[in-house]
Design a protein around this motif. Structure first.
Motif, PDB file in Angstrom:
ATOM      1  N   VAL A  10     -66.662  54.134  22.877  1.00 41.88           N
ATOM      2  CA  VAL A  10     -67.881  53.857  22.114  1.00 41.88           C
ATOM      3  C   VAL A  10     -68.484  55.155  21.586  1.00 41.88           C
ATOM      4  CG1 VAL A  10     -70.192  52.852  22.210  1.00 41.88           C
ATOM      5  CG2 VAL A  10     -68.310  51.752  23.431  1.00 41.88           C
ATOM      6  N   TYR A  11     -68.466  56.206  22.412  1.00 40.32           N
ATOM      7  CA  TYR A  11     -68.979  57.496  21.956  1.00 40.32           C
ATOM      8  C   TYR A  11     -68.180  57.998  20.749  1.00 40.32           C
ATOM      9  CZ  TYR A  11     -71.251  57.758  26.574  1.00 40.32           C
ATOM     10  OH  TYR A  11     -72.004  57.524  27.695  1.00 40.32           O
ATOM     11  N   ARG A  12     -66.855  57.900  20.841  1.00 39.94           N
ATOM     12  CA  ARG A  12     -65.998  58.343  19.741  1.00 39.94           C
ATOM     13  C   ARG A  12     -66.266  57.518  18.487  1.00 39.94           C
ATOM     14  NH1 ARG A  12     -61.151  60.784  20.234  1.00 39.94           N
ATOM     15  NH2 ARG A  12     -60.030  59.080  19.207  1.00 39.94           N
ATOM     16  N   PHE A  13     -66.483  56.229  18.705  1.00 43.22           N
ATOM     17  CA  PHE A  13     -66.785  55.351  17.581  1.00 43.22           C
ATOM     18  C   PHE A  13     -68.084  55.768  16.894  1.00 43.22           C
ATOM     19  CE2 PHE A  13     -69.606  51.727  16.593  1.00 43.22           C
ATOM     20  CZ  PHE A  13     -69.040  51.336  15.397  1.00 43.22           C
ATOM     21  N   GLY A  14     -69.110  56.088  17.683  1.00 42.56           N
ATOM     22  CA  GLY A  14     -70.380  56.515  17.092  1.00 42.56           C
ATOM     23  C   GLY A  14     -70.221  57.763  16.250  1.00 42.56           C
ATOM     24  N   GLY A  15     -69.501  58.761  16.786  1.00 39.39           N
ATOM     25  CA  GLY A  15     -69.276  59.977  16.018  1.00 39.39           C
ATOM     26  C   GLY A  15     -68.460  59.732  14.768  1.00 39.39           C
ATOM     27  N   ARG A  16     -67.417  58.888  14.869  1.00 43.67           N
ATOM     28  CA  ARG A  16     -66.580  58.589  13.721  1.00 43.67           C
ATOM     29  C   ARG A  16     -67.354  57.805  12.664  1.00 43.67           C
ATOM     30  NH1 ARG A  16     -63.287  60.777  10.864  1.00 43.67           N
ATOM     31  NH2 ARG A  16     -62.276  61.503  12.782  1.00 43.67           N
ATOM     32  N   ALA A  17     -68.204  56.879  13.113  1.00 39.65           N
ATOM     33  CA  ALA A  17     -69.004  56.100  12.160  1.00 39.65           C
ATOM     34  C   ALA A  17     -69.929  57.003  11.358  1.00 39.65           C
ATOM     35  CB  ALA A  17     -69.813  55.032  12.908  1.00 39.65           C
ATOM     36  N   LEU A  18     -70.486  58.019  12.025  1.00 42.41           N
ATOM     37  CA  LEU A  18     -71.338  58.965  11.308  1.00 42.41           C
ATOM     38  C   LEU A  18     -70.531  59.729  10.268  1.00 42.41           C
ATOM     39  CD1 LEU A  18     -74.021  60.462  10.940  1.00 42.41           C
ATOM     40  CD2 LEU A  18     -73.305  62.016  12.775  1.00 42.41           C
ATOM     41  N   LEU A  19     -69.353  60.206  10.646  1.00 46.75           N
ATOM     42  CA  LEU A  19     -68.519  60.963   9.708  1.00 46.75           C
ATOM     43  C   LEU A  19     -68.078  60.118   8.518  1.00 46.75           C
ATOM     44  CD1 LEU A  19     -66.222  62.944  12.187  1.00 46.75           C
ATOM     45  CD2 LEU A  19     -68.148  63.830  10.853  1.00 46.75           C
ATOM     46  N   ASP A  20     -67.819  58.827   8.786  1.00 50.53           N
ATOM     47  CA  ASP A  20     -67.317  57.946   7.729  1.00 50.53           C
ATOM     48  C   ASP A  20     -68.431  57.260   6.942  1.00 50.53           C
ATOM     49  OD1 ASP A  20     -64.803  58.621   8.558  1.00 50.53           O
ATOM     50  OD2 ASP A  20     -64.471  56.802   9.733  1.00 50.53           O
ATOM     51  N   THR A  37     -75.283  52.216  21.274  1.00 53.65           N
ATOM     52  CA  THR A  37     -76.673  51.921  21.615  1.00 53.65           C
ATOM     53  C   THR A  37     -77.545  53.155  21.787  1.00 53.65           C
ATOM     54  OG1 THR A  37     -76.160  51.879  23.989  1.00 53.65           O
ATOM     55  CG2 THR A  37     -75.954  49.802  22.780  1.00 53.65           C
ATOM     56  N   TYR A  38     -76.973  54.334  21.605  1.00 54.03           N
ATOM     57  CA  TYR A  38     -77.734  55.561  21.844  1.00 54.03           C
ATOM     58  C   TYR A  38     -78.541  55.949  20.598  1.00 54.03           C
ATOM     59  CZ  TYR A  38     -75.116  56.338  26.161  1.00 54.03           C
ATOM     60  OH  TYR A  38     -74.593  56.223  27.425  1.00 54.03           O
ATOM     61  N   PRO A  39     -79.523  56.848  20.745  1.00 50.42           N
ATOM     62  CA  PRO A  39     -80.312  57.289  19.593  1.00 50.42           C
ATOM     63  C   PRO A  39     -79.451  57.961  18.532  1.00 50.42           C
ATOM     64  CG  PRO A  39     -81.409  57.889  21.638  1.00 50.42           C
ATOM     65  CD  PRO A  39     -80.034  57.403  22.017  1.00 50.42           C
ATOM     66  N   PRO A  40     -79.949  58.054  17.313  1.00 43.39           N
ATOM     67  CA  PRO A  40     -79.172  58.661  16.224  1.00 43.39           C
ATOM     68  C   PRO A  40     -78.706  60.086  16.529  1.00 43.39           C
ATOM     69  CG  PRO A  40     -81.049  57.466  15.337  1.00 43.39           C
ATOM     70  CD  PRO A  40     -81.208  57.445  16.823  1.00 43.39           C
ATOM     71  N   PHE A  41     -79.517  60.882  17.210  1.00 42.39           N
ATOM     72  CA  PHE A  41     -79.126  62.258  17.531  1.00 42.39           C
ATOM     73  C   PHE A  41     -77.830  62.292  18.333  1.00 42.39           C
ATOM     74  CE2 PHE A  41     -79.409  65.722  20.744  1.00 42.39           C
ATOM     75  CZ  PHE A  41     -79.231  66.802  19.895  1.00 42.39           C
ATOM     76  N   ALA A  42     -77.633  61.287  19.191  1.00 39.96           N
ATOM     77  CA  ALA A  42     -76.430  61.263  20.022  1.00 39.96           C
ATOM     78  C   ALA A  42     -75.167  61.194  19.172  1.00 39.96           C
ATOM     79  CB  ALA A  42     -76.477  60.078  20.993  1.00 39.96           C
ATOM     80  N   ALA A 173     -85.893  64.215  14.521  1.00 43.15           N
ATOM     81  CA  ALA A 173     -85.837  64.643  13.125  1.00 43.15           C
ATOM     82  C   ALA A 173     -84.399  64.863  12.679  1.00 43.15           C
ATOM     83  CB  ALA A 173     -86.652  65.930  12.948  1.00 43.15           C
ATOM     84  N   LEU A 174     -83.584  65.475  13.538  1.00 44.55           N
ATOM     85  CA  LEU A 174     -82.187  65.703  13.182  1.00 44.55           C
ATOM     86  C   LEU A 174     -81.453  64.379  13.012  1.00 44.55           C
ATOM     87  CD1 LEU A 174     -79.910  67.694  12.691  1.00 44.55           C
ATOM     88  CD2 LEU A 174     -79.519  67.793  15.159  1.00 44.55           C
ATOM     89  N   GLY A 175     -81.733  63.417  13.886  1.00 38.37           N
ATOM     90  CA  GLY A 175     -81.115  62.097  13.760  1.00 38.37           C
ATOM     91  C   GLY A 175     -81.508  61.407  12.465  1.00 38.37           C
ATOM     92  N   LEU A 176     -82.774  61.545  12.076  1.00 42.16           N
ATOM     93  CA  LEU A 176     -83.231  60.952  10.809  1.00 42.16           C
ATOM     94  C   LEU A 176     -82.550  61.614   9.619  1.00 42.16           C
ATOM     95  CD1 LEU A 176     -87.047  60.618  11.591  1.00 42.16           C
ATOM     96  CD2 LEU A 176     -85.456  58.726  11.194  1.00 42.16           C
ATOM     97  N   ALA A 177     -82.341  62.931   9.721  1.00 43.00           N
ATOM     98  CA  ALA A 177     -81.674  63.629   8.616  1.00 43.00           C
ATOM     99  C   ALA A 177     -80.212  63.241   8.524  1.00 43.00           C
ATOM    100  CB  ALA A 177     -81.808  65.139   8.816  1.00 43.00           C
ATOM    101  N   ALA A 178     -79.570  63.055   9.672  1.00 44.21           N
ATOM    102  CA  ALA A 178     -78.142  62.720   9.680  1.00 44.21           C
ATOM    103  C   ALA A 178     -77.886  61.268   9.319  1.00 44.21           C
ATOM    104  CB  ALA A 178     -77.546  63.022  11.061  1.00 44.21           C
ATOM    105  N   MET A 179     -78.834  60.387   9.642  1.00 42.10           N
ATOM    106  CA  MET A 179     -78.655  58.943   9.405  1.00 42.10           C
ATOM    107  C   MET A 179     -79.918  58.381   8.757  1.00 42.10           C
ATOM    108  SD  MET A 179     -76.979  58.111  13.132  1.00 42.10           S
ATOM    109  CE  MET A 179     -77.018  56.342  12.850  1.00 42.10           C
ATOM    110  N   PRO A 180     -80.213  58.775   7.527  1.00 45.28           N
ATOM    111  CA  PRO A 180     -81.482  58.368   6.899  1.00 45.28           C
ATOM    112  C   PRO A 180     -81.630  56.861   6.744  1.00 45.28           C
ATOM    113  CG  PRO A 180     -79.996  59.352   5.287  1.00 45.28           C
ATOM    114  CD  PRO A 180     -79.397  59.598   6.632  1.00 45.28           C
ATOM    115  N   ALA A 181     -80.534  56.138   6.673  1.00 46.35           N
ATOM    116  CA  ALA A 181     -80.627  54.688   6.506  1.00 46.35           C
ATOM    117  C   ALA A 181     -80.712  53.961   7.842  1.00 46.35           C
ATOM    118  CB  ALA A 181     -79.425  54.173   5.709  1.00 46.35           C
ATOM    119  N   ALA A 182     -79.896  54.387   8.807  1.00 50.03           N
ATOM    120  CA  ALA A 182     -79.805  53.665  10.081  1.00 50.03           C
ATOM    121  C   ALA A 182     -80.849  54.098  11.096  1.00 50.03           C
ATOM    122  CB  ALA A 182     -78.414  53.846  10.677  1.00 50.03           C
ATOM    123  N   ALA A 183     -81.251  55.366  11.091  1.00 48.58           N
ATOM    124  CA  ALA A 183     -82.156  55.872  12.113  1.00 48.58           C
ATOM    125  C   ALA A 183     -83.505  55.142  12.144  1.00 48.58           C
ATOM    126  CB  ALA A 183     -82.369  57.370  11.935  1.00 48.58           C
TER     127      ALA A 183
END
Length: 350
Positions: A10-20, A37-42, A173-183
Motif C-alpha cells: 500500500v505504501y508503494r502504491f501511494g508513492g507510485r500513484a503520486l508519481l503517476d 489512508t495516510y495524509p498526503p505528506f506520507a 503545506a507540502l502535501g497540499l503542494a504535491a497533491m493540490p486536487a486530492a489533499a
C-alpha cells in the motif's frame, strides 16, 4: 520469511500513484485491494519505496525497522541510566521480536517502529536544538503522534511543542503542494471517515472504539465513544505527564497509551510501544514488566474466533481475552496514576 508485506504494498502504491498523477484516495492498491489512508505528506515520503524493485524495497524496509528497534532499545537503556553496548541492544531487540506488535510490524511491512524511534528521540531529549522536528514529521505521516505535542505542553516544553506544530504545518503545506486536487479532500470528509482503515470490530483493533463496537454488536454512538475514550485517554496522558518529570521513558510510553486509547483504530501492530514500556517497567517492578510483556507475547486478542464479524458472537471470556491489550493498558494507567511520584519528595528513577 513469513511476511506478505500488506502495508508495504500500500505504501508503494501511494508513492507510485503520486508519481503517476493518479487520484490517490480514489483508487486502491491493485495487489492487496486496500486504499491508501495516510495524509498526503506520507505519499511524498514513500515515493522512494515505489521506485525500488519490490524485493529490494522489502529488504531495506525490514532492515530499517529492525535497526530502528535496536536503536529504540539502546536509546531507552541509556535514558534509564543503564549500559547499552551494541551486543546487548542487538540481543534485546532480537528478544523483542517475540512481542506480537513487533513481528506483526515486520510481516506487514508497517512504519510504526520507525515513527516510534522518531518520537522517542524528541521526547527523551527535548532540549536538543531541533527537538520537535522529528515529532512533527511523524505526525505529518500518521497524525496520531500529535498526542505527544500535548505531552510536551503539559510538561512545560513549549519550544519543542512549537517546533513540532510548525513542522507538522509544513508537512500539511507540502502535501497540499504535491497533491493540490486530492489533499483538500483528505483533510475534509476523508479524514473523518473511520471505515477507510478497516472494520473496527476486528479483534486486532485494540482501541476503546473497537472494544465498544464488539460489546455493542455494532459501532457505538459518537458521544458514547467520546464519553468513554476521552476520560481514559486523558488519564493516561496526565499520568504520563506526571511520570515524565522523573522517568521520561515511562512518561512517554503512557502518552503513547493515550494515543492508542483515543484513536478509533489501534491495530495490534500499533502497540509497538509495549517494548519501551517493558524496559521502563523493569526499572520499577520486575513482576509488572514480566506480566506486561507476557500479554504481548501470548497474544490473547486472537485466542477467541475472529474475522468476518464473528466477534459479535463473543461471550464474556472471549471479550476478556479479545480485549487483552486494551485491558493491560488500562491496568498500567491505573497503576501509574496511583504510584505517580510526588513532585517534592521523589526523584527520578535510574
Amino acid at each position: 520469511l513469513r511476511g506478505d508485506f500488506t502495508d508495504l504494498f500500500v505504501y508503494r502504491f501511494g508513492g507510485r500513484a503520486l508519481l503517476d498523477g493518479l487520484p490517490v484516495y480514489e483508487v486502491r492498491d491493485p495487489v492487496k485491494g486496500l486504499p491508501f489512508t495516510y495524509p498526503p505528506f506520507a505519499t511524498v515520503v514513500l515515493v522512494p519505496l515505489a521506485v525500488l524493485p519490490l524485493g529490494l524495497a522489502a529488504a531495506l524496509w525490514a532492515a530499517a525497522s529492525t535497526a530502528a528497534l535496536a536503536a529504540v532499545v539502546a536509546l531507552v537503556r541509556r535514558e534509564l541510566g543503564r549500559p547499552a553496548p551494541g551486543w546487548l541492544a542487538a540481543a534485546l531487540a532480537a528478544g523483542a521480536l517475540a512481542v506480537e506488535p513487533v513481528w506483526q510490524n515486520l510481516t506487514f511491512g508497517q512504519i510504526n517502529v520507525l515513527l516510534m524511534l522518531a518520537v522517542l528521540v524528541d521526547l527523551l531529549r527535548p532540549d536538543r536544538r531541533w527537538s520537535g522536528v522529528l515529532l512533527g514529521v511523524a505526525a505529518g505521516i500518521k497524525l496520531t503522534p500529535l498526542v505527544f505535542v500535548a505531552l510536551l505542553l503539559l510538561v512545560g516544553r513549549r519550544t519543542a511543542a512549537g517546533r513540532a506544530v510548525l513542522t507538522f504545518a509544513g508537512t500539511v503545506a507540502l502535501g497540499l503542494a504535491a497533491m493540490p486536487a486530492a489533499a483538500p479532500a483528505y483533510w475534509t470528509h476523508r479524514l473523518l471517515d473511520g471505515s477507510r482503515v478497516g472494520p473496527p470490530a476486528l479483534a486486532h483493533n485494540q482501541s476503546v472504539y473497537g472494544a465498544l463496537t464488539r460489546l455493542l454488536d455494532g459501532r457505538p454512538p459518537t458521544l458514547l465513544w467520546l464519553a468513554v475514550a476521552v476520560p481514559l485517554g486523558l488519564a493516561a496522558l496526565l499520568a504520563g505527564a506526571r511520570w515524565w518529570r522523573y522517568d521520561r521513558v515511562l512518561g512517554t510510553g503512557l502518552a503513547a497509551l493515550a494515543m492508542l486509547l483515543l484513536s478509533p483504530v489501534s491495530w495490534s501492530h500499533h502497540w509497538v510501544w509495549a517494548v519501551p514500556l517493558a524496559l521502563a517497567l523493569w526499572e520499577h517492578s520486575r513482576p509488572a514488566a514480566i506480566g506486561w510483556t507476557a500479554v504481548f507475547v501470548a497474544r490473547p486478542v486472537v485466542w477467541p474466533p475472529y474475522g468476518r464479524q464473528v466477534e459479535y458472537t463473543w461471550g464474556p471470556l472471549d471479550h476478556l481475552a479479545g480485549t487483552g491489550y486494551l485491558l493491560a493498558a488500562l491496568a498500567l494507567t491505573l497503576g501509574a496514576a496511583v504510584t505517580a511520584p510526588r513532585p517534592l519528595r521523589s526523584r527520578r528513577v535510574g
